[in-house]
Motif scaffolding. Sequence first.
Motif, PDB file in Angstrom:
ATOM      1  N   LYS A   1       0.817  -1.236   0.217  1.00  0.00           N
ATOM      2  CA  LYS A   1      -0.003   0.017   0.031  1.00  0.00           C
ATOM      3  C   LYS A   1       0.973   1.309  -0.160  1.00  0.00           C
ATOM      4  O   LYS A   1       0.567   2.173  -0.750  1.00  0.00           O
ATOM      5  CB  LYS A   1      -0.984  -0.002   1.176  1.00  0.00           C
ATOM      6  CG  LYS A   1      -1.993   0.889   1.009  1.00  0.00           C
ATOM      7  CD  LYS A   1      -3.040   0.681   2.042  1.00  0.00           C
ATOM      8  CE  LYS A   1      -4.270  -0.014   1.708  1.00  0.00           C
ATOM      9  NZ  LYS A   1      -4.848   0.558   0.457  1.00  0.00           N
ATOM     10  N   LEU A   2       1.901   1.327   0.783  1.00  0.00           N
ATOM     11  CA  LEU A   2       2.706   2.493   0.735  1.00  0.00           C
ATOM     12  C   LEU A   2       3.592   2.569  -0.431  1.00  0.00           C
ATOM     13  O   LEU A   2       3.803   3.624  -1.023  1.00  0.00           O
ATOM     14  CB  LEU A   2       3.722   2.361   2.127  1.00  0.00           C
ATOM     15  CG  LEU A   2       3.294   2.496   3.454  1.00  0.00           C
ATOM     16  CD1 LEU A   2       4.163   2.214   4.678  1.00  0.00           C
ATOM     17  CD2 LEU A   2       2.571   3.628   3.576  1.00  0.00           C
ATOM     18  N   GLN A   3       4.009   1.386  -1.012  1.00  0.00           N
ATOM     19  CA  GLN A   3       4.693   1.559  -2.302  1.00  0.00           C
ATOM     20  C   GLN A   3       3.912   2.199  -3.443  1.00  0.00           C
ATOM     21  O   GLN A   3       4.167   2.855  -4.285  1.00  0.00           O
ATOM     22  CB  GLN A   3       5.203   0.035  -2.877  1.00  0.00           C
ATOM     23  CG  GLN A   3       6.036   0.027  -4.039  1.00  0.00           C
ATOM     24  CD  GLN A   3       7.322   0.816  -3.802  1.00  0.00           C
ATOM     25  OE1 GLN A   3       7.978   0.694  -2.781  1.00  0.00           O
ATOM     26  NE2 GLN A   3       7.897   1.643  -4.864  1.00  0.00           N
ATOM     27  N   HIS A   4       2.699   1.465  -3.444  1.00  0.00           N
ATOM     28  CA  HIS A   4       1.692   1.878  -4.473  1.00  0.00           C
ATOM     29  C   HIS A   4       1.282   3.639  -4.001  1.00  0.00           C
ATOM     30  O   HIS A   4       1.449   4.120  -5.190  1.00  0.00           O
ATOM     31  CB  HIS A   4       0.289   1.224  -4.250  1.00  0.00           C
ATOM     32  CG  HIS A   4      -0.807   2.035  -5.025  1.00  0.00           C
ATOM     33  ND1 HIS A   4      -0.933   1.558  -6.379  1.00  0.00           N
ATOM     34  CD2 HIS A   4      -1.674   2.598  -4.745  1.00  0.00           C
ATOM     35  CE1 HIS A   4      -1.876   2.233  -6.971  1.00  0.00           C
ATOM     36  NE2 HIS A   4      -2.610   2.657  -6.209  1.00  0.00           N
ATOM     37  N   SER A   5       1.254   3.980  -2.804  1.00  0.00           N
ATOM     38  CA  SER A   5       1.021   5.601  -2.798  1.00  0.00           C
ATOM     39  C   SER A   5       2.292   6.316  -3.248  1.00  0.00           C
ATOM     40  O   SER A   5       2.177   7.369  -3.747  1.00  0.00           O
ATOM     41  CB  SER A   5       0.357   5.636  -1.247  1.00  0.00           C
ATOM     42  OG  SER A   5      -0.520   5.278  -1.137  1.00  0.00           O
ATOM     43  N   TYR A   6       3.487   5.807  -2.949  1.00  0.00           N
ATOM     44  CA  TYR A   6       4.781   6.604  -3.262  1.00  0.00           C
ATOM     45  C   TYR A   6       4.615   6.528  -4.835  1.00  0.00           C
ATOM     46  O   TYR A   6       5.091   7.699  -5.331  1.00  0.00           O
ATOM     47  CB  TYR A   6       5.942   5.843  -2.585  1.00  0.00           C
ATOM     48  CG  TYR A   6       7.173   6.555  -3.020  1.00  0.00           C
ATOM     49  CD1 TYR A   6       7.499   7.634  -2.494  1.00  0.00           C
ATOM     50  CD2 TYR A   6       8.232   5.568  -3.839  1.00  0.00           C
ATOM     51  CE1 TYR A   6       8.708   8.023  -2.951  1.00  0.00           C
ATOM     52  CE2 TYR A   6       9.241   6.164  -4.360  1.00  0.00           C
ATOM     53  CZ  TYR A   6       9.528   7.383  -3.840  1.00  0.00           C
ATOM     54  OH  TYR A   6      10.903   7.962  -4.094  1.00  0.00           O
TER      55      TYR A   6
ATOM     56  N   SER B   1       2.484   9.336  -6.142  1.00  0.00           N
ATOM     57  CA  SER B   1       2.985  10.645  -5.923  1.00  0.00           C
ATOM     58  C   SER B   1       4.085  10.830  -6.815  1.00  0.00           C
ATOM     59  O   SER B   1       4.070  12.011  -7.105  1.00  0.00           O
ATOM     60  CB  SER B   1       3.275  10.679  -4.260  1.00  0.00           C
ATOM     61  OG  SER B   1       4.546   9.963  -4.039  1.00  0.00           O
ATOM     62  N   LEU B   2       4.957  10.228  -7.018  1.00  0.00           N
ATOM     63  CA  LEU B   2       5.832  10.365  -8.092  1.00  0.00           C
ATOM     64  C   LEU B   2       5.241  10.480  -9.553  1.00  0.00           C
ATOM     65  O   LEU B   2       5.841  11.534 -10.154  1.00  0.00           O
ATOM     66  CB  LEU B   2       6.963   8.906  -8.247  1.00  0.00           C
ATOM     67  CG  LEU B   2       7.741   8.705  -7.234  1.00  0.00           C
ATOM     68  CD1 LEU B   2       8.489   7.763  -7.344  1.00  0.00           C
ATOM     69  CD2 LEU B   2       8.592   9.886  -6.747  1.00  0.00           C
TER      70      LEU B   2
END
Length: 98
Positions: free
Chosen positions: A70-75, A78-79
């Motif tokens: 989930k954090l990787q997807h959100s990161y 954002s990129l």
Amino acid sequence: MKDATVSARVEYEVKAEAEAILQKLGIPVSVVIDSLYRQIIFTRGVPFSLTLPPMPKTLDMMTEEELHEKLQHSYEQSLRGEGRPFEEVFDELERGLG
């Protein structure tokens, strides 16, 4: 012959926003209500789904792997410049709680 009246209480913002859309479409509110009632009769039920959305998993319900994904997807979002500023999201949440 239309000879019955329907009265319902709704939130002012909901009424105003819906009526503004209907006005742009050129459709009177009474036509929409009449159409809804006719669809209820035709389908013998409410003509759209009335279900609760799935509850999002809270942090204590996630495995470490799920949290990382989930954090990787959100990161990555954002990129790519996707999403909304957090101030906007929090303002919206606060309005919903008020």
